[in-house]
Design an enzyme around this catalytic site. Structure first.
Site, PDB file in Angstrom:
ATOM      1  N   ASP A  79     -31.075  31.037  39.339  1.00 56.79           N
ATOM      2  CA  ASP A  79     -32.486  30.688  39.227  1.00 56.79           C
ATOM      3  C   ASP A  79     -33.249  32.000  39.133  1.00 56.79           C
ATOM      4  OD1 ASP A  79     -35.254  30.083  39.830  1.00 56.79           O
ATOM      5  OD2 ASP A  79     -34.582  28.127  40.545  1.00 56.79           O
TER       6      ASP A  79
ATOM      7  N   THR B 158     -32.274  22.057  36.196  1.00 60.55           N
ATOM      8  CA  THR B 158     -33.479  22.702  35.698  1.00 60.55           C
ATOM      9  C   THR B 158     -34.377  21.683  35.004  1.00 60.55           C
ATOM     10  OG1 THR B 158     -34.309  24.517  34.331  1.00 60.55           O
ATOM     11  CG2 THR B 158     -32.419  23.309  33.486  1.00 60.55           C
TER      12      THR B 158
ATOM     13  N   ARG C 172     -32.195  16.691  32.326  1.00 61.24           N
ATOM     14  CA  ARG C 172     -32.621  16.098  31.063  1.00 61.24           C
ATOM     15  C   ARG C 172     -31.581  16.447  30.013  1.00 61.24           C
ATOM     16  NH1 ARG C 172     -35.295  13.679  33.988  1.00 61.24           N
ATOM     17  NH2 ARG C 172     -37.565  13.295  33.968  1.00 61.24           N
TER      18      ARG C 172
ATOM     19  N   ASP D 187     -25.581  11.887  33.424  1.00 62.72           N
ATOM     20  CA  ASP D 187     -26.484  10.787  33.769  1.00 62.72           C
ATOM     21  C   ASP D 187     -27.654  10.739  32.800  1.00 62.72           C
ATOM     22  OD1 ASP D 187     -27.131   8.581  35.526  1.00 62.72           O
ATOM     23  OD2 ASP D 187     -28.817   9.788  36.231  1.00 62.72           O
TER      24      ASP D 187
ATOM     25  N   GLU E  78     -31.844   9.427  25.079  1.00 66.35           N
ATOM     26  CA  GLU E  78     -31.520   8.853  26.381  1.00 66.35           C
ATOM     27  C   GLU E  78     -30.358   7.873  26.298  1.00 66.35           C
ATOM     28  OE1 GLU E  78     -31.376   9.255  29.706  1.00 66.35           O
ATOM     29  OE2 GLU E  78     -33.536   9.206  29.912  1.00 66.35           O
TER      30      GLU E  78
ATOM     31  N   HIS F  35     -28.655   6.877  33.495  1.00 67.13           N
ATOM     32  CA  HIS F  35     -29.817   7.462  34.183  1.00 67.13           C
ATOM     33  C   HIS F  35     -30.090   6.720  35.499  1.00 67.13           C
ATOM     34  CE1 HIS F  35     -33.761   9.863  33.329  1.00 67.13           C
ATOM     35  NE2 HIS F  35     -33.355   9.994  34.569  1.00 67.13           N
TER      36      HIS F  35
ATOM     37  N   GLY G 250     -31.448   8.753  39.930  1.00 62.72           N
ATOM     38  CA  GLY G 250     -32.720   8.671  40.632  1.00 62.72           C
ATOM     39  C   GLY G 250     -32.858   7.368  41.396  1.00 62.72           C
TER      40      GLY G 250
END
Length: 340
Positions: free
Chosen positions: A190, A222, A251, A274, A279, A298, A301
């Site tokens: 990072d 990130t 992403r 994921d 998408e 996805h 979350g």
């Protein structure tokens, strides 16, 4: 901007898809918000209707969620008393605009709450792929016979495995925390984390190339920004150890997906995705049938009973703001460029 008056119930409204409101804010959560605010009964998903304009005219606080329209100049003209936004999900990039910051609207997000299940998913995948559980289960199902476990390759297992974490985001930091009880070596890349902070996190800070070259597993956390699009390049993927695992819960566009596809189809690396770009991949995309890749929809979350954590966070933030305490999880304009 005028501060909330302790003891007075602020005028509030929900701004999100009605389906999202029903899923995330169960009856108990709605009742808790009702007890704190003068909450409009309607869920606003279109700010332009006469009914919505009537609600917005007196609204001081918006509780937002997935499906909330942009909070732009037009919205702010319709909501002259708006002073705060409490978001029941993670990123506010999709709806909080510069107009909000210019007015001085206070913003809170449940990103910290949403980070919990993503980090849990990541930890599970790190451990499962380290043990090669998915491959072993697939072989066991096909053969109905146990292999000679005494000939298990030394590359299988999680003892002293090297895990690379890309970005000390909320989720990345949570992953680091969850890895502490496990006997793994954790590397972090990072550019905004110096050596002293890395030491406080209990990790070793390394360069981006070193992270991918040394990691048995590399987990991507990130945010997608102009400068991080395609950050995980063909060269980085090509430098990974044979059999290494690339996990992406951030992403899809952060990765060079063509390079990942080539490496996975060749059997050079394994991947847990994921998120993809797009998408949902085309039906004929080769990653669907690649034995070295696990694709999930996805789901890392918050879902199901995890939505309650988001709702509880939002209720607590509304309570703090209404009492004049200020948000526990504020989103600062100057930090927005570093957030998902």
């Amino acid at each position: 901007m005028t501060e909330p008056t302790p003891g007075r119930r602020p005028r509030a409204a929900l701004a999100m898809s009605p389906d999202v409101a029903s899923a995330v804010l169960d009856p108990e959560s709605r009742a808790a918000l009702d007890a704190l605010c003068d909450l409009a009964p309607a869920v606003l998903e279109d700010f332009t209707t006469p009914a919505a304009r009537a609600v917005l005219a007196d609204t001081e606080l918006l509780v937002t969620g997935w499906g909330c329209p942009p909070l732009d100049d037009d919205l702010l003209r319709a909501a002259p008393r708006l002073r705060a936004v409490v978001h029941t999900a993670g990123s506010v990039r999709g709806h909080v605009t510069d107009a909000c910051w210019d007015r001085g609207v206070e913003v809170s997000s449940a990103a910290a709450a949403n980070a919990v299940p993503v980090a849990e998913y990541t930890l599970a995948m790190i451990l499962l792929t380290g043990k090669r559980v998915l491959e072993s289960a697939r072989e066991y199902r096909a053969t109905r016979t146990r292999t000679d476990w005494l000939h298990t390759p030394r590359t299988v297992g999680n003892h002293r495995r090297t895990v690379g974490v890309l970005s000390a985001s909320l989720i990345g930091r949570r992953v680091i925390d969850l890895l502490r009880p496990h006997d793994v070596d954790v590397l972090l890349h990072d550019p905004y984390v110096d050596e002293a902070e890395a030491a406080r996190l209990g990790v070793r800070g390394v360069g981006l190339a070193e992270l991918f070259r040394l990691g048995d597993t590399v987990s991507v956390h990130t945010p997608l920004l102009p400068e991080t699009r395609g950050l995980v390049s063909r060269d980085l993927i090509g430098s990974m150890k044979p059999g290494a695992v690339l996990i992406n819960t951030a992403r899809g566009a952060v990765l060079d997906q063509d390079a990942l596809t080539d490496a996975a189809l060749a059997g050079r690396i394994r991947a847990v995705l994921d998120v993809t770009d797009p998408e949902v991949l085309p039906h004929d995309h080769p990653l669907w049938d690649c034995e070295h890749v696990l694709i999930t929809p996805h789901l890392a979350g918050s879902q199901g009973n995890e939505w309650r954590r988001l709702a509880d966070t939002a209720v607590c933030e509304v309570a703090r703001w209404a009492s004049g305490e200020g948000f526990l999880h504020p989103v600062r304009r100057e930090r927005l460029a570093f957030l998902a």
